[in-house]
Write an enzyme that holds these catalytic residues in place. Structure first.
Site, PDB file in Angstrom:
ATOM      1  CD  GLU A  35      -6.512   9.276   9.038  1.00  0.00           C
ATOM      2  OE1 GLU A  35      -6.051   8.290   9.550  1.00  0.00           O
ATOM      3  OE2 GLU A  35      -6.157  10.248   9.496  1.00  0.00           O
ATOM      4  NE  ARG A 261      -0.352  -3.096   6.804  1.00  0.00           N
ATOM      5  CZ  ARG A 261      -1.264  -1.755   7.328  1.00  0.00           C
ATOM      6  NH1 ARG A 261      -1.697  -2.060   7.647  1.00  0.00           N
ATOM      7  NH2 ARG A 261      -0.731  -1.021   6.172  1.00  0.00           N
ATOM      8  CE  LYS A 271      -3.345   6.078   4.607  1.00  0.00           C
ATOM      9  NZ  LYS A 271      -4.711   6.359   4.675  1.00  0.00           N
TER      10      LYS A 271
HETATM   11  P1  ATP Z   1      -0.792   3.417   6.054  1.00  0.00           P
HETATM   12  O1  ATP Z   1      -0.362   2.030   6.778  1.00  0.00           O
HETATM   13  O2  ATP Z   1      -0.636   2.883   4.772  1.00  0.00           O
HETATM   14  O3  ATP Z   1      -0.963   4.279   6.263  1.00  0.00           O
HETATM   15  P2  ATP Z   1      -4.091   3.218   6.829  1.00  0.00           P
HETATM   16  O4  ATP Z   1      -3.859   1.607   6.990  1.00  0.00           O
HETATM   17  O5  ATP Z   1      -3.592   3.243   7.680  1.00  0.00           O
HETATM   18  O6  ATP Z   1      -2.656   2.456   5.897  1.00  0.00           O
HETATM   19  P3  ATP Z   1      -6.473   3.712   5.618  1.00  0.00           P
HETATM   20  O7  ATP Z   1      -6.032   4.420   4.922  1.00  0.00           O
HETATM   21  O8  ATP Z   1      -6.921   3.913   7.087  1.00  0.00           O
HETATM   22  O9  ATP Z   1      -4.553   3.330   6.101  1.00  0.00           O
HETATM   23  O10 ATP Z   1      -6.687   2.232   4.799  1.00  0.00           O
HETATM   24  C1  ATP Z   1      -7.450   2.495   4.649  1.00  0.00           C
HETATM   25  C2  ATP Z   1      -7.761   0.312   4.515  1.00  0.00           C
HETATM   26  O11 ATP Z   1      -6.915  -0.010   3.153  1.00  0.00           O
HETATM   27  C3  ATP Z   1      -8.013  -0.150   5.682  1.00  0.00           C
HETATM   28  O12 ATP Z   1      -9.028  -0.939   5.952  1.00  0.00           O
HETATM   29  C4  ATP Z   1      -6.556  -1.038   6.068  1.00  0.00           C
HETATM   30  O13 ATP Z   1      -7.059  -2.170   6.964  1.00  0.00           O
HETATM   31  C5  ATP Z   1      -6.635  -0.792   4.834  1.00  0.00           C
HETATM   32  N1  ATP Z   1      -4.952  -1.312   4.101  1.00  0.00           N
HETATM   33  C6  ATP Z   1      -4.275  -0.473   4.304  1.00  0.00           C
HETATM   34  N2  ATP Z   1      -2.929  -1.128   4.456  1.00  0.00           N
HETATM   35  C7  ATP Z   1      -3.252  -2.248   3.174  1.00  0.00           C
HETATM   36  C8  ATP Z   1      -2.361  -2.861   2.953  1.00  0.00           C
HETATM   37  N3  ATP Z   1      -1.314  -2.787   2.807  1.00  0.00           N
HETATM   38  N4  ATP Z   1      -2.519  -4.532   2.995  1.00  0.00           N
HETATM   39  C9  ATP Z   1      -4.267  -4.872   2.596  1.00  0.00           C
HETATM   40  N5  ATP Z   1      -5.252  -3.428   3.399  1.00  0.00           N
HETATM   41  C10 ATP Z   1      -4.232  -2.541   3.717  1.00  0.00           C
HETATM   42 MG    MG Z   2      -5.411   3.439   9.317  1.00  0.00          MG
END
Ligand code: ATP
Ligand code: MG
Length: 559
Positions: A35, A261, A271
């Site tokens: 996102e 993760r 984020k």
């Molecule tokens: P955050 O918790 O940092 O905001 P998010 O999942 O909301 O992360 P996205 O932009 O939706 O952020 O993530 C894009 C992709 O990266 C998703 O498929 C998510 O599962 C993966 N991702 C995010 N954080 C991690 C992590 N710590 N380890 C592995 N994959 C991750």
């Molecule tokens: Mg997300």
């Protein structure tokens, strides 16, 4: 699908391999769906590495898809930063960049299809009421009074939502599934909500936006993704993912798989939390070298290959665990050890005067750029009677003979030069040492003919040869191993996470400025800060020390 690399390291590869063998799929297509509401971090790198790696291994492709369903928090600035980071990591983005927002028309059509099938309704409960009606893990939910509205009325209200008739929060579209489901996500989840926000891609076209759950599975299906890989917190959402695809008229069914993760010691990888650190000026922007954003790691001096090696080493499992920071550090050390030039940098300078050399004495010394790799060549250095050494390499109290320290009465070798012995110190009115007076032994260049006992070898720079430079020394930002576990994680910020030092570096570095990364002998690996290209002021960021010093303070207290 011939000639694919059959090496299996993780359970997702196993699943894909089986899907190919059993002919469940005849191609492989993955995606990375960020996102655009913040910068990417090393957790995202794990996901990028996995998705692109699988595509490559199975001769498939990987899309970058912006999951841009919440214009309130997203921006083109973040889109550009994400593209920059993925490209920097070494992945090709040509015709494989997509946006969930490009499918908003199709999603709207699918939403109407669900309404017409009696599988979705417009709810006019308030947000608060929806939350209360949803129930909890131990109590079932309650049906909304709007749940039994006619299809005709739902179609009309949904259209009104789209046309801006309702205010934000006063109506939403919900799937009609089961308010008593043990999975809370299946208790009539919201599919569309009203947001009067201009969208960075669709401008003012929409005032209703699909939720993540509705948009994600449809985007995967439209892009004909075979394996949709996400992190474990979406495990429950998989049921909804399947429910939506099974109830709308799609031709392609993608399958979702989850892995754990990445969590990294002494770091926050979310984020929202990173945004907080940036907004409150606890760090200096998204590319502050103390945070584990890709841009922070880049500014600190990490290489793309060291990050990929790290991603490979941590593997992919379903177990939640926290990865040691020392693993990340060892990846960059190994990457830099064999290809960086060595220099001598004096970070805490103090003058040393060699009193048995006359003032105009200057001796040219030839120093190897790498102690083990002669093909990396040599450089010229000057030896004279005024040099800088690190003040922490001198220890005034000679009752304690310390290894690797110069003290009155003992002998030490200057790296690639002579053995010296300290005679006396000169102090200012505050009793601070301002100069160390030594003698040198002229027969000891590269040899020790009298087998003198020396306390060690220290780095140095002749004053003629030294140019000023700033050194940014970093330590972990949090004092807690797992700050994400702690609600009050801001209490555990390390106030010494950045120490700025003004010192000196050998002037020859200007001839090799394009190398960017160096090992400063005994101090660590350093990277030239990007500000140099604007200000021409030499600033070096310490990427990593030569040995792991995690948990030990990195700066010594000046007495
Ligand atoms: P955050 O918790 O940092 O905001 P998010 O999942 O909301 O992360 P996205 O932009 O939706 O952020 O993530 C894009 C992709 O990266 C998703 O498929 C998510 O599962 C993966 N991702 C995010 N954080 C991690 C992590 N710590 N380890 C592995 N994959 C991750
Ligand atoms: Mg997300």
């Amino acid at each position: 699908m011939n000639n694919i690399n059959k090496k299996i390291y993780n359970f997702i590869q196993k699943i894909i391999y089986k899907d190919i063998i059993t002919k469940k799929v005849n191609y492989v297509k993955t995606r990375f769906p960020p996102e655009p509401n913040g910068y990417l971090h090393i957790g995202h790198a794990k996901s990028i590495f996995l998705n692109f790696y699988l595509a490559k291994q199975f001769k498939g492709t990987c899309n970058l898809r912006f999951d841009d369903t919440n214009p309130k928090r997203e921006s083109v600035h973040y889109i550009n930063s994400i593209i920059k980071d993925i490209t920097w990591l070494g992945y090709k983005l040509n015709n494989n960049i997509f946006y969930a927002s490009s499918y908003f028309d199709v999603m709207y059509m699918y939403a109407k299809e669900l309404i017409m099938k009696g599988l979705a309704y417009v709810d006019q409960l308030t947000k608060e009421e929806i939350r209360t009606y949803r129930g909890t893990l131990i109590s079932p939910g309650i049906n909304s009074p709007y749940r039994t509205q006619s299809i005709k009325r739902n179609l009309l209200l949904f259209k009104k939502m789209k046309n801006g008739y309702f205010s934000e929060g006063s109506a939403c579209l919900r799937a009609k599934i089961n308010m008593k489901s043990p999975l809370i996500i299946m208790r009539d989840p919201v599919l569309y909500r009203i947001l009067f926000s201009e969208h960075h891609q669709t401008n003012k076209k929409w005032c209703i936006y699909p939720t993540y759950d509705f948009a994600h599975c449809i985007s995967d299906s439209l892009e004909k993704i075979t394996h949709s890989i996400c992190t474990l917190e979406f495990q429950d959402n998989r049921k909804l993912y399947e429910w939506i695809l099974n109830n709308i008229n799609v031709t392609h069914y993608s399958n979702q798989y989850e892995f754990s993760r990445l969590k990294l010691e002494y770091s926050v990888l979310s984020k929202r939390k990173l945004q907080f650190l940036v907004a409150k000026n606890i760090v200096n922007g998204w590319d502050d070298p103390r945070i584990h954003t890709i841009s922070g790691l880049r500014r600190r001096g990490y290489t793309p290959s060291s990050i990929k090696t790290f991603c490979k080493k941590i593997g992919v499992t379903k177990q939640e665990n926290i990865i040691e920071l020392s693993l990340l550090e060892s990846c960059i050390r190994n990457d830099l050890n064999l290809n960086t030039f060595r220099y001598m940098a004096v970070i805490n300078p103090i003058q040393l005067h060699i009193c048995n050399l006359y003032d105009s004495y200057k001796e040219a010394l030839t120093i190897p750029n790498h102690p083990k790799i002669s093909s990396m060549g040599t450089r010229q250095s000057i030896f004279s009677n005024k040099i800088y050494i690190d003040r922490f390499d001198f220890y005034e109290n000679n009752t304690l003979i310390l290894n690797k320290k110069l003290t009155i009465g003992n002998k030490i070798r200057l790296r690639y030069a002579y053995i010296i012995s300290a005679k006396e110190v000169i102090k200012d009115n505050n009793n601070n040492i301002t100069k160390i007076i030594c003698t040198y032994d002229k027969n000891t260049l590269g040899k020790n003919p009298n087998n003198e006992k020396i306390s060690g070898v220290i780095h140095w720079i002749s004053i003629e040869n030294a140019i000023p430079a700033q050194f940014n020394l970093y330590d972990q930002l949090f004092l807690l191993k797992d700050p994400e576990l702690e609600e009050n994680y801001m209490k555990h910020i390390n106030n010494n996470s950045l120490i700025v030092k003004q010192g000196f570096i050998e002037s020859d570095i200007l001839n090799n400025i394009s190398k960017k990364r160096y090992q400063f002998e005994r101090e660590g690996y350093f990277y030239i800060d990007k500000s140099y290209y604007v200000t021409k002021k030499l600033i070096f960021n310490r990427i990593v020390t030569l040995k792991s010093n995690i948990k030990k303070p990195i700066h010594k207290i000046i007495k």
